[in-house]
Scaffold this motif. Structure first.
Motif, PDB file in Angstrom:
ATOM      1  N   LEU A 250       0.825  -1.204   0.000  1.00 26.96           N
ATOM      2  CA  LEU A 250       0.000   0.000   0.000  1.00 26.96           C
ATOM      3  C   LEU A 250       0.861   1.255   0.000  1.00 26.96           C
ATOM      4  CD1 LEU A 250      -2.703  -1.112   2.596  1.00 26.96           C
ATOM      5  CD2 LEU A 250      -3.065  -0.793   0.137  1.00 26.96           C
ATOM      6  N   ASP A 251       1.934   1.231   0.770  1.00 29.61           N
ATOM      7  CA  ASP A 251       2.829   2.385   0.812  1.00 29.61           C
ATOM      8  C   ASP A 251       3.514   2.613  -0.530  1.00 29.61           C
ATOM      9  OD1 ASP A 251       2.160   2.830   3.432  1.00 29.61           O
ATOM     10  OD2 ASP A 251       3.944   1.832   4.264  1.00 29.61           O
ATOM     11  N   ARG A 252       3.861   1.539  -1.219  1.00 30.22           N
ATOM     12  CA  ARG A 252       4.490   1.692  -2.537  1.00 30.22           C
ATOM     13  C   ARG A 252       3.527   2.309  -3.543  1.00 30.22           C
ATOM     14  NH1 ARG A 252       7.477  -3.120  -5.247  1.00 30.22           N
ATOM     15  NH2 ARG A 252       7.861  -1.404  -6.696  1.00 30.22           N
TER      16      ARG A 252
ATOM     17  N   LYS B 190      -4.868  -9.768  -5.640  1.00 33.39           N
ATOM     18  CA  LYS B 190      -4.516  -8.599  -6.465  1.00 33.39           C
ATOM     19  C   LYS B 190      -5.668  -7.606  -6.533  1.00 33.39           C
ATOM     20  CE  LYS B 190      -3.845 -11.240 -10.020  1.00 33.39           C
ATOM     21  NZ  LYS B 190      -4.145 -12.522  -9.349  1.00 33.39           N
ATOM     22  N   SER B 191      -6.837  -8.084  -6.888  1.00 34.35           N
ATOM     23  CA  SER B 191      -8.000  -7.197  -7.005  1.00 34.35           C
ATOM     24  C   SER B 191      -8.382  -6.620  -5.654  1.00 34.35           C
ATOM     25  CB  SER B 191      -9.186  -7.959  -7.612  1.00 34.35           C
ATOM     26  OG  SER B 191      -8.864  -8.467  -8.891  1.00 34.35           O
ATOM     27  N   THR B 192      -8.218  -7.429  -4.613  1.00 29.84           N
ATOM     28  CA  THR B 192      -8.504  -6.946  -3.266  1.00 29.84           C
ATOM     29  C   THR B 192      -7.609  -5.774  -2.907  1.00 29.84           C
ATOM     30  OG1 THR B 192      -9.131  -9.171  -2.580  1.00 29.84           O
ATOM     31  CG2 THR B 192      -8.573  -7.607  -0.850  1.00 29.84           C
ATOM     32  N   LEU B 193      -6.325  -5.918  -3.169  1.00 31.08           N
ATOM     33  CA  LEU B 193      -5.378  -4.845  -2.857  1.00 31.08           C
ATOM     34  C   LEU B 193      -5.722  -3.584  -3.633  1.00 31.08           C
ATOM     35  CD1 LEU B 193      -2.672  -3.881  -1.567  1.00 31.08           C
ATOM     36  CD2 LEU B 193      -1.557  -4.693  -3.657  1.00 31.08           C
ATOM     37  N   ALA B 194      -6.006  -3.725  -4.937  1.00 29.86           N
ATOM     38  CA  ALA B 194      -6.312  -2.566  -5.769  1.00 29.86           C
ATOM     39  C   ALA B 194      -7.556  -1.836  -5.271  1.00 29.86           C
ATOM     40  CB  ALA B 194      -6.499  -3.006  -7.223  1.00 29.86           C
ATOM     41  N   ALA B 195      -8.616  -2.587  -4.986  1.00 30.39           N
ATOM     42  CA  ALA B 195      -9.856  -1.959  -4.542  1.00 30.39           C
ATOM     43  C   ALA B 195      -9.700  -1.332  -3.158  1.00 30.39           C
ATOM     44  CB  ALA B 195     -10.992  -2.977  -4.545  1.00 30.39           C
ATOM     45  N   TYR B 196      -8.985  -2.016  -2.280  1.00 24.82           N
ATOM     46  CA  TYR B 196      -8.794  -1.484  -0.936  1.00 24.82           C
ATOM     47  C   TYR B 196      -7.984  -0.192  -0.983  1.00 24.82           C
ATOM     48  CZ  TYR B 196      -7.528  -1.285   4.006  1.00 24.82           C
ATOM     49  OH  TYR B 196      -7.365  -0.883   5.301  1.00 24.82           O
ATOM     50  N   TRP B 197      -6.919  -0.187  -1.774  1.00 22.80           N
ATOM     51  CA  TRP B 197      -6.102   1.027  -1.895  1.00 22.80           C
ATOM     52  C   TRP B 197      -6.926   2.180  -2.460  1.00 22.80           C
ATOM     53  CZ3 TRP B 197      -4.612   3.847  -6.255  1.00 22.80           C
ATOM     54  CH2 TRP B 197      -3.675   4.857  -6.012  1.00 22.80           C
ATOM     55  N   ALA B 198      -7.688   1.907  -3.519  1.00 21.91           N
ATOM     56  CA  ALA B 198      -8.472   2.965  -4.154  1.00 21.91           C
ATOM     57  C   ALA B 198      -9.526   3.522  -3.211  1.00 21.91           C
ATOM     58  CB  ALA B 198      -9.130   2.433  -5.424  1.00 21.91           C
ATOM     59  N   ALA B 199     -10.074   2.666  -2.351  1.00 18.06           N
ATOM     60  CA  ALA B 199     -11.189   3.087  -1.502  1.00 18.06           C
ATOM     61  C   ALA B 199     -10.761   3.717  -0.188  1.00 18.06           C
ATOM     62  CB  ALA B 199     -12.097   1.891  -1.206  1.00 18.06           C
TER      63      ALA B 199
END
Length: 331
Positions: A64-66, A90-99
């Motif tokens: 997330l920091d990157r 992968k999708s989990t990380l992307a959605a969590y970061w965006a939200a």
């Protein structure tokens, strides 16, 4: 005045009206919005199509920091890619970061990008969300997709999440047209074709404590229960997030026996049988590892920082969301 030939039309006097001839001819009345340049179209409220509930997310702090750091760099378009095995999060990380992260991007749009047709559908949906009157058969899908591309190319600050890219060629026109305007976050199982993308993250399986946390949270959804053997079960599953989530959902529906009595023995039997006869690749999900129902858990290097996905895998036509209760069967 006269007309010659089949279906010929003759009009005299001061008459002003459409004239249609031929099979399948029709008149289309375009709304005023269709004549407005996309550069003049403002993003309406509620344009985001990302819905999340971050309660079941664990770990992945470094990743997330990157992503935060890549977005903070000056310049034009930022393209970030996340790759790894199927079910790795992968999708989990992307959605969590965006939200949940403070990135300042708006609107946020999720587009399933597993093929070129899906990419076009996502662009058509964006055009319809920007200008709803255009979705009433006013323009064909190709024209709507083009308007979405023009809008992206003339506005700044947006974020597109392109999920499950199987071929970089499917998204290449989109990246080229919207250069120096917005932000892209890509998820893919592909590891090699992301040359020229400044930030590429490789995700791996969960840490032992994180997989146990994920299993415990889901398995105890209905209340406390005996989880004797849960840590050993997570190890048998290789700490693969999707496998842990599926087994935890199974345990949540069978609250009485502990994992040592229900799931762990059958998992070991499958692993023993698989060791004698190597599993065949899953044709529908190449490179995705194996689920707890079909074979032995994948082996992979231990990551330093990992995360877990929320229950279930992201749908193919809409962004991920957390269900209110664990699923009752594997997906």
């Amino acid at each position: 005045m006269e007309a010659h030939g089949d279906r010929a039309v003759a009009v005299g006097g001061d008459n002003y009206a459409p004239i249609l001839t031929g099979d399948g001819a029709r008149a289309v009345s375009l709304p005023r919005e269709a004549l407005r340049p996309p550069a003049e179209v403002a993003a309406p409220a509620g344009l985001d199509n990302l819905s999340v509930r971050p309660g079941l997310f664990v770990g992945r702090t470094a990743e997330l920091d990157r992503l935060d750091g890549a977005l903070a760099d000056p310049g034009g378009v930022v393209v970030q890619a996340v790759h790894g095995l199927g079910g790795i999060g992968k999708s989990t990380l992307a959605a969590y970061w965006a939200a949940t992260r403070t990135h300042g991007c708006a609107p946020i749009r999720w587009i399933t990008a597993d093929n070129s047709s899906s990419v076009q559908e996502g662009l058509v949906a964006l055009a319809g969300a920007l200008e709803p009157p255009l979705t009433d058969d006013a323009l064909p899908p190709e024209a709507l997709a083009e308007r979405a591309l023009q809008w992206l190319a003339t506005h700044t600050g947006w974020l597109l999440l392109l999920d499950n890219v199987n071929d970089p060629a499917d998204i290449a026109p989109l990246l080229a047209r919207a250069h120096a305007r917005g932000r892209f976050l890509i998820t893919s199982r592909l590891a090699t074709p992301w040359h020229g993308i400044p930030t590429v993250l490789r995700l791996d399986v969960l840490e032992e404590t994180e997989s146990l946390t994920l299993l415990t949270r889901i398995a105890t959804t209905a209340g406390p229960r005996d989880l004797d053997g849960a840590a050993e079960l997570c190890a048998e599953l290789g700490h693969l997030p999707l496998a842990v989530e599926q087994v935890a959902a199974y345990l949540a529906q069978s609250p009485l026996p502990p994992p040592t009595c229900t799931y762990l023995p059958s998992t070991r039997r499958r692993c023993t049988a698989t060791a004698r006869s190597p599993p065949q690749p899953n044709a529908s999900s190449p490179g995705s590892g194996t689920s707890p129902w079909t074979g032995s858990p994948p082996s992979s290097p231990r990551p330093r920082t990992c995360c877990a996905p929320w229950p279930g895998t992201p749908p193919t036509t809409s962004p991920p969301s957390w269900p209110t209760a664990p699923p009752t069967r594997p997906r």
